[in-house]
Scaffold this motif. Structure first.
Motif, mmCIF file in Angstrom:
data_model
loop_
_atom_site.group_PDB
_atom_site.id
_atom_site.type_symbol
_atom_site.label_atom_id
_atom_site.label_comp_id
_atom_site.label_asym_id
_atom_site.label_seq_id
_atom_site.Cartn_x
_atom_site.Cartn_y
_atom_site.Cartn_z
ATOM 1 N N VAL A 1 0.881 -1.164 0.000
ATOM 2 C CA VAL A 1 0.000 0.000 0.000
ATOM 3 C C VAL A 1 0.916 1.211 0.000
ATOM 4 N N GLU A 2 0.859 1.994 -1.063
ATOM 5 C CA GLU A 2 1.712 3.167 -1.198
ATOM 6 C C GLU A 2 0.850 4.380 -1.507
ATOM 7 N N ARG A 3 1.384 5.546 -1.186
ATOM 8 C CA ARG A 3 0.718 6.809 -1.496
ATOM 9 C C ARG A 3 1.555 7.563 -2.505
ATOM 10 N N LYS A 4 0.882 8.248 -3.407
ATOM 11 C CA LYS A 4 1.572 9.184 -4.278
ATOM 12 C C LYS A 4 2.087 10.310 -3.392
ATOM 13 N N ARG A 5 3.310 10.743 -3.636
ATOM 14 C CA ARG A 5 3.939 11.740 -2.772
ATOM 15 C C ARG A 5 4.379 12.939 -3.577
ATOM 16 N N TRP A 6 4.589 14.033 -2.889
ATOM 17 C CA TRP A 6 5.224 15.178 -3.504
ATOM 18 C C TRP A 6 6.687 14.820 -3.670
ATOM 19 N N VAL A 7 7.287 15.265 -4.749
ATOM 20 C CA VAL A 7 8.711 15.014 -4.933
ATOM 21 C C VAL A 7 9.507 15.774 -3.871
ATOM 22 N N PHE A 8 9.032 16.956 -3.494
ATOM 23 C CA PHE A 8 9.700 17.778 -2.496
ATOM 24 C C PHE A 8 9.632 17.088 -1.131
ATOM 25 N N PHE A 9 10.723 16.585 -0.643
ATOM 26 C CA PHE A 9 10.875 15.869 0.626
ATOM 27 C C PHE A 9 10.107 14.547 0.675
ATOM 28 N N GLY A 10 9.460 14.144 -0.384
ATOM 29 C CA GLY A 10 8.740 12.878 -0.403
ATOM 30 C C GLY A 10 7.556 12.833 0.550
ATOM 31 N N LEU A 11 6.902 13.953 0.751
ATOM 32 C CA LEU A 11 5.781 14.023 1.688
ATOM 33 C C LEU A 11 4.487 13.498 1.056
ATOM 34 N N PRO A 12 3.716 12.697 1.793
ATOM 35 C CA PRO A 12 2.501 12.082 1.244
ATOM 36 C C PRO A 12 1.263 12.966 1.376
#
Length: 121
Positions: free
Chosen positions: A4-15
């Protein structure tokens, strides 16, 4: 095994996005949206090929993108964007899709025309 994964922001990998990916032995599910939720499924046996890519920003924060090329009508390219453990998930999808095709006996063989003289009749 299930991921189970979430799409994240590339910036700092925040979900901080509203997209979740559920990768199971027999199916991949994308769940997108906050106010209007869209859920899309793709059976593993329909996955024909898998590609992994990682931009410089993704590499810096331990993320990657997995693209599944499928025979599915709604998503011929199923893109799991900016996820953690992307290489591990790509290998898992590739292995499970092959096993699912063998179970359903839907393995496609590619004829490249290297049969020889009997093909020229």
């Amino acid at each position: 095994m299930e991921y189970v994964e979430r799409k994240r922001w590339v910036f700092f990998g925040l979900p901080f996005t509203f997209t979740k990916y559920f990768i199971k032995e027999d199916m991949i599910t994308m769940d997108e949206g906050l106010f209007k939720t869209v859920e899309n499924d793709c059976y593993m046996y329909k996955v024909q090929d898998v590609q992994h890519s990682a931009s410089l920003g993704e590499k810096m924060f331990g993320l990657g993108t997995v693209t599944c090329f499928t025979g599915d009508i709604t998503h011929s390219q199923l893109v799991l964007r900016h996820i953690k453990h992307s290489r591990e998930i790509k290998d898992y999808i590739l292995k499970q899709s092959e096993e699912a095709r063998l179970k359903r006996r839907t393995v496609n063989m590619l004829d490249i025309g290297a049969g020889g003289a009997e093909d020229n009749d």
